[in-house]
Design an enzyme around this catalytic site. Structure first.
Site, short mmCIF file in Angstrom:
data_model
loop_
_atom_site.label_atom_id
_atom_site.label_comp_id
_atom_site.label_asym_id
_atom_site.label_seq_id
_atom_site.Cartn_x
_atom_site.Cartn_y
_atom_site.Cartn_z
N HIS A 112 0.86 53.13 -48.70
CA HIS A 112 0.02 51.96 -48.50
C HIS A 112 -1.48 52.28 -48.51
CE1 HIS A 112 -0.16 47.74 -47.86
NE2 HIS A 112 1.00 47.63 -47.23
N ASP B 203 -2.34 47.98 -52.07
CA ASP B 203 -1.77 46.95 -51.19
C ASP B 203 -0.49 46.40 -51.81
OD1 ASP B 203 -3.84 47.23 -49.34
OD2 ASP B 203 -5.13 45.89 -50.50
#
Length: 476
Positions: free
Chosen positions: A447, A451
């Site tokens: 992450h 995104d």
């Protein structure tokens, strides 16, 4: 006069620090040629035959089969030179005993020794044939009082096995520190002493020629009132396992490296997973058509190759996922080339062979390379270079008969695509209920590099290509 040279375990590449002795290919007293393989070792990456850089007679071997040695630990000593045909060697490869003077030299130093005997032209990672910046000094024999024999007695190195000169104890040259190396039978004994604060130089060894044994260290620990903290003996460990009904398996070799890498991945990477069910009926049909068009003698294209080809197309659209994170510099490093790793289960455990420059390969080329690497993985012949450097991993866990998974990212990569089993299921196709070949795709991603929008877009593009392979033609 023959000169005895020590050959140490070289750096086998990719930051490996140890290897396990699998099989000795030579015996003590055997004549070896330059670059002749002398031992087969297993690293965390692959099985490797190690060639000896010297030609001569083997005078000692270090390490029993099944024992782990650190990089830089001695493997064997070889008598080279005019009298190499008649070395004074002590039998017993396990103890590494060898009479005579041991000249310490690392691999690069020995290769630069002009008249001392034939040396290697082969180069291993971390071990070359060029002259080094500085030479290590040789240990030469000289008489010393008998009382000193318990302190230093002709050890070949500070590692587990020893080579002794019973009649002539040795001291260092004047430029060397006076105490010299401490003769210790095993690196485990050294660690036992270090963990319990025992100074080895204060001990008098009870082994041959003052060799310090485990029992000597344990007596010193007992005298100090401290518990022994090192590994128990095999017999004691077996007895305890029997009492508790346990079986203890050392985390070493490939299994140890996998454990370390997975633990590091979970510590460092904030991973997230998204998944989608897809209709793979058209992809299977496309594969059948491609193989039929190639004729009966043409190589077949595998399903994994088609999935790899789809991944390279998806990474071209979403390069954020072909990346890694440099934690020290706090930078995301995007990579131009795509090296696809694929998880392969073998008798040695899970390995990840790497297809290099997958973005530049056709489906047929990918299939051929995947097949070659799979065969090499099964027979244990993969090289360290074929097991490192992947930038994205494809994990087909459907071969185990499961639908989904949330795999751990192959550190330091940024993403892994998982593929479940393909099974017939009810599916709405063109507005009607039909039985279709359905699979589940899952994407686990770092992450930090992107995104959810990027990850979802990547996975959706892969799913579209699986459901409608013609989508790939837009990028051709």
């Amino acid at each position: 006069m023959a000169e005895v040279k020590e050959f140490t375990l070289p750096d086998l590449g990719e930051g490996l620090t140890e290897a396990e002795v699998v099989r000795w290919l030579v015996e003590v007293g055997e004549v070896v040629a330059v670059d002749q393989p002398v031992v087969e070792v297993e690293t965390a990456k692959a099985m490797v035959e190690v060639p000896c850089p010297y030609g001569g007679v083997v005078t000692a071997r270090y390490g029993a089969e099944g024992e782990e040695l650190a990089v830089g630990a001695p493997l064997l000593t070889v008598a080279v030179g005019a009298d190499a045909s008649a070395p004074a060697a002590a039998e017993g490869s396990g103890s590494g005993g060898a009479d005579g003077v041991v000249a310490e030299a690392d691999g690069a130093d020995a290769a630069g020794d002009g008249g001392a005997g034939e040396t290697s032209g082969a180069v291993l990672v971390g071990y070359g044939t060029g002259a080094p910046p500085a030479r290590r000094r040789r240990v030469r024999p000289t008489p010393v009082p008998a009382a000193a024999a318990g302190q230093v007695n002709g050890v070949a190195s500070g590692y587990g096995r020893h080579a002794v000169t019973p009649e002539v104890p040795v001291r260092a040259e004047a430029a060397e520190p006076a105490p010299g190396p401490v003769p210790v039978i095993s690196p485990l004994v050294r660690r036992l002493a270090r963990q319990n604060g025992v100074e080895l130089r204060t001990l008098t060894g009870s082994g041959p020629d003052g060799l310090i044994l485990r029992a000597d260290v344990e007596r010193a620990i007992g005298a100090a009132g401290a518990p022994a903290a090192a590994e128990p003996s095999a017999a004691a460990a077996s007895a305890r396992a029997g009492d508790a009904g346990e079986v203890r398996i050392p985390l070493r070799g490939l299994r140890g490296v996998v454990a370390d890498k997975m633990s590091r991945s979970r510590r460092e990477i904030p991973e997230a997973t998204c998944w989608v069910d897809v209709d793979a009926t058209e992809l299977l049909a496309a594969r059948r058509a491609m193989n039929a068009a190639g004729g009966p003698d043409a190589p077949k294209i595998s399903l994994l190759a088609l999935l790899a080809r789809i991944c390279t197309a998806a990474l071209a659209r979403y390069p954020e996922l072909n990346a890694r994170v440099d934690t020290e510099a706090r930078e995301i490093v995007r990579l131009e080339r795509v090296h696809i790793g694929f998880a392969a289960q073998t008798d040695r455990g899970l390995v990840v062979p790497v297809v290099r420059d997958a973005h530049a390969r056709s489906a047929e080329s990918l299939s051929e390379e995947l097949g070659r690497l799979t065969g090499a993985a099964r027979d244990g012949s993969l090289t360290p270079g074929e097991l490192t450097g992947s930038t994205f991993t494809l994990n087909n866990y459907g071969v185990f008969g499961v639908d989904g998974s949330t795999p751990i990212i192959n550190h330091p990569e940024a993403a892994m695509l998982g593929v479940g089993r393909i099974v017939p299921k009810p599916w709405v196709y063109e507005g009607e209920l039909a039985v279709r070949q359905v699979t589940q795709l899952s994407l686990t991603f770092d992450h930090r590099v992107c995104d959810g929008g990027v990850a979802g877009g990547f996975l959706r593009y892969v799913a579209d290509c699986v459901e409608q392979p013609a989508v790939l033609l837009r990028g051709v």
